[in-house]
Design a protein around this motif. Structure first.
Motif, mmCIF file in Angstrom:
data_model
loop_
_atom_site.group_PDB
_atom_site.id
_atom_site.type_symbol
_atom_site.label_atom_id
_atom_site.label_comp_id
_atom_site.label_asym_id
_atom_site.label_seq_id
_atom_site.Cartn_x
_atom_site.Cartn_y
_atom_site.Cartn_z
ATOM 1 N N UNK A 118 8.339 -26.526 4.706
ATOM 2 C CA UNK A 118 8.224 -26.813 4.381
ATOM 3 C C UNK A 118 9.027 -27.363 4.075
ATOM 4 N N UNK A 119 9.978 -28.948 4.275
ATOM 5 C CA UNK A 119 11.490 -28.921 3.768
ATOM 6 C C UNK A 119 11.653 -28.442 2.144
ATOM 7 N N UNK A 120 10.196 -28.521 1.376
ATOM 8 C CA UNK A 120 10.673 -28.306 0.212
ATOM 9 C C UNK A 120 9.944 -26.091 -0.012
ATOM 10 N N UNK A 121 10.521 -26.148 0.742
ATOM 11 C CA UNK A 121 10.013 -24.593 1.247
ATOM 12 C C UNK A 121 11.024 -23.582 1.839
ATOM 13 N N UNK A 122 10.900 -22.956 2.755
ATOM 14 C CA UNK A 122 11.854 -22.287 3.022
ATOM 15 C C UNK A 122 13.028 -22.571 4.141
ATOM 16 N N UNK A 123 11.656 -24.445 4.738
ATOM 17 C CA UNK A 123 12.604 -25.187 5.492
ATOM 18 C C UNK A 123 11.514 -25.951 7.097
ATOM 19 N N UNK A 175 0.795 -1.201 -0.256
ATOM 20 C CA UNK A 175 -0.288 0.378 -0.181
ATOM 21 C C UNK A 175 0.543 1.507 -0.210
ATOM 22 N N UNK A 176 0.590 2.371 -0.363
ATOM 23 C CA UNK A 176 1.042 3.175 -0.277
ATOM 24 C C UNK A 176 1.435 4.272 0.553
ATOM 25 N N UNK A 177 1.415 3.985 2.000
ATOM 26 C CA UNK A 177 1.943 4.596 2.865
ATOM 27 C C UNK A 177 3.101 3.698 3.358
ATOM 28 N N UNK A 178 3.445 2.309 2.922
ATOM 29 C CA UNK A 178 4.045 1.466 3.182
ATOM 30 C C UNK A 178 5.015 0.709 2.039
ATOM 31 N N UNK A 179 4.656 2.011 1.136
ATOM 32 C CA UNK A 179 5.797 1.732 0.212
ATOM 33 C C UNK A 179 6.850 2.042 0.526
ATOM 34 N N UNK A 180 8.395 0.874 -0.070
ATOM 35 C CA UNK A 180 9.394 0.782 0.013
ATOM 36 C C UNK A 180 10.321 -0.259 -0.827
ATOM 37 N N UNK A 181 11.940 -0.043 -1.198
ATOM 38 C CA UNK A 181 12.177 -0.980 -1.968
ATOM 39 C C UNK A 181 12.464 -1.816 -0.417
ATOM 40 N N UNK A 182 12.086 -3.317 -1.202
ATOM 41 C CA UNK A 182 12.867 -4.301 -0.054
ATOM 42 C C UNK A 182 12.894 -6.204 -1.152
ATOM 43 N N UNK A 183 14.362 -6.496 -0.629
ATOM 44 C CA UNK A 183 15.363 -7.222 -1.035
ATOM 45 C C UNK A 183 14.126 -8.489 -1.731
ATOM 46 N N UNK A 184 13.552 -8.890 -3.114
ATOM 47 C CA UNK A 184 13.128 -9.811 -3.511
ATOM 48 C C UNK A 184 13.465 -11.335 -3.283
ATOM 49 N N UNK A 185 13.410 -12.156 -1.925
ATOM 50 C CA UNK A 185 14.410 -13.240 -2.322
ATOM 51 C C UNK A 185 14.072 -13.565 -3.872
ATOM 52 N N UNK A 186 12.008 -14.021 -3.476
ATOM 53 C CA UNK A 186 11.540 -14.875 -4.420
ATOM 54 C C UNK A 186 10.221 -14.468 -4.624
ATOM 55 N N UNK A 187 9.506 -14.545 -5.895
ATOM 56 C CA UNK A 187 8.508 -13.802 -6.673
ATOM 57 C C UNK A 187 6.970 -14.916 -5.734
ATOM 58 N N UNK A 188 7.597 -16.089 -5.579
ATOM 59 C CA UNK A 188 6.984 -17.424 -4.696
ATOM 60 C C UNK A 188 7.727 -17.457 -3.820
ATOM 61 N N UNK A 189 7.561 -18.858 -2.974
ATOM 62 C CA UNK A 189 7.913 -19.285 -1.851
ATOM 63 C C UNK A 189 9.367 -19.757 -2.103
ATOM 64 N N UNK A 190 10.488 -18.874 -1.006
ATOM 65 C CA UNK A 190 12.149 -19.422 -1.456
ATOM 66 C C UNK A 190 11.849 -20.139 -1.016
ATOM 67 N N UNK A 191 13.214 -21.413 -1.023
ATOM 68 C CA UNK A 191 13.543 -22.461 -0.700
ATOM 69 C C UNK A 191 14.622 -22.149 0.714
ATOM 70 N N UNK A 192 14.749 -23.251 1.794
ATOM 71 C CA UNK A 192 15.507 -23.555 2.928
ATOM 72 C C UNK A 192 17.133 -22.112 2.215
ATOM 73 N N UNK A 193 17.133 -22.695 1.162
ATOM 74 C CA UNK A 193 19.001 -22.279 0.345
ATOM 75 C C UNK A 193 18.707 -20.786 0.483
ATOM 76 N N UNK A 194 17.730 -19.913 -0.271
ATOM 77 C CA UNK A 194 17.819 -18.652 -0.847
ATOM 78 C C UNK A 194 17.529 -17.927 0.448
ATOM 79 N N UNK A 195 15.931 -18.459 1.645
ATOM 80 C CA UNK A 195 16.133 -18.030 3.114
ATOM 81 C C UNK A 195 17.454 -17.440 3.183
ATOM 82 N N UNK A 196 17.978 -18.545 3.650
ATOM 83 C CA UNK A 196 19.306 -19.070 4.638
ATOM 84 C C UNK A 196 20.379 -18.083 3.909
ATOM 85 N N UNK A 197 20.465 -17.848 2.726
ATOM 86 C CA UNK A 197 21.289 -16.572 2.029
ATOM 87 C C UNK A 197 21.271 -15.518 2.777
ATOM 88 N N UNK A 198 20.121 -14.805 2.881
ATOM 89 C CA UNK A 198 20.222 -13.511 3.265
ATOM 90 C C UNK A 198 20.018 -13.249 5.184
#
Length: 306
Positions: free
Chosen positions: A108-113, A71-94
């Motif tokens: 889940x094992x096939x999701x963020x962990x 929403x406009x009042x919260x608009x800010x630039x944030x690092x996007x790890x994945x357009x969908x559910x990030x994997x555990x590996x991608x999430x932990x890289x942050x």
């Protein structure tokens, strides 16, 4: 409204600082925070927007699976790890010390962990309580949403900020007058051949109740459910709530309802009696209160003189 929130916050007693380590029960899982999280990954818009509303944008090191633009009042630039559910590996890289998920299935094992795996790696996890599935949450209320805000205040040691936000939301909620015309409604989330609709115990039910609308699927003990167009036509709801999603817009839904030989005969379709809610506001979260206020204004403008 920000000024009103600040004034209400002044009237609240100051909160003691959070004592760490802090251990909470979240969806049946004991989660321990050795200190206030400093590096957070948020999954789903509800998690991201709550932290931004608490002024914690600098703590967010990555986001995934966002449901639409901020929403406009919260608009800010944030690092996007994945357009969908990030994997555990991608999430932990942050290098997070905390992952906040809008759905329990995010962990889940096939999701963020899995939550137990992440805990062993020193990463605390939290599921938005209305989205718990391993422990069935009670029927959703605005008070439950406010409790989640308060819990985030404890986790991050910003209880005064959380209380101010709760007070601001409560003031908006208190100004909403439920419609007293005895109107019935359908909450149309998605689906073409088989409509997916709001049922009896999550955000759709809570919002419709606050608006004074009788949900035609209120007796289904779930947040959402699959329905049939034939049953919807038999119920002939006075109003249809349309969820406006990037992948299935409100305008697309209107076109479908008008072109479908079955639904084109609904009074709500003939007279265009629609209420619109953005998808990120249709799930339990920080947008529910302002969305309810906006829908109350839409409802007041609908004409039932025909």
């Amino acid at each position: 409204m920000a000024m009103l929130g600040a004034l209400l916050a002044l009237a609240l007693p100051a909160q003691a600082a959070t004592t760490y380590p802090l251990t909470l029960d979240n969806c049946g899982v004991a989660v321990t925070f050795p200190a206030a999280p400093r590096r957070v990954v948020t999954i789903k818009s509800t998690a991201t927007e709550l932290l931004l509303s608490l002024g914690l944008g600098d703590n967010i090191v990555g986001v995934g699976f966002q449901d639409g633009p901020l929403p406009e009042h919260l608009a800010t630039d944030l690092p996007v790890l994945s357009e969908k559910l990030p994997s555990q590996e991608v999430a932990l890289e942050a290098e997070p010390d905390f992952i906040y998920g809008g759905w329990e299935s995010n962990f889940a094992a096939d999701g963020a962990g899995e939550r137990s795996t992440l805990a062993r790696l020193g990463v605390a996890t939290y599921v938005a309580p209305p989205a718990c599935r391993s422990v069935q949450p009670p029927r959703l209320t605005f008070e439950a949403l406010f409790a989640e805000i308060a819990e985030m205040g404890r986790i991050f040691d910003i209880e005064d900020t959380a209380n101010a936000l709760i007070a601001e939301q409560q003031a908006v909620l208190d100004d909403i007058d439920a419609d007293r015309r005895g109107l019935t409604a359908l909450w149309y989330s998605s689906g073409i051949k088989t409509p997916y609709v709001g049922a009896g115990n999550n955000a759709p039910a809570m919002i419709m109740q606050a608006l004074g609308l009788a949900n035609i699927y209120a007796d289904v003990d779930d947040g959402w459910t699959s329905a049939s167009w034939e049953a919807i036509v038999d119920a002939n709801p006075d109003i249809i709530v349309l969820v406006d999603a990037v992948w299935n817009s409100a305008e697309q839904k209107k076109l479908l309802l008008a072109e479908n030989p079955i639904t084109s005969q609904l009074d709500a379709v003939i007279h265009q009696r629609y209420l619109i809610i953005p998808f990120p506001a249709a799930e339990a979260g920080i947008r529910n209160v302002p969305a309810t206020a906006d829908m109350a204004a839409q409802l007041a403008r609908l004409d039932f003189a025909e």
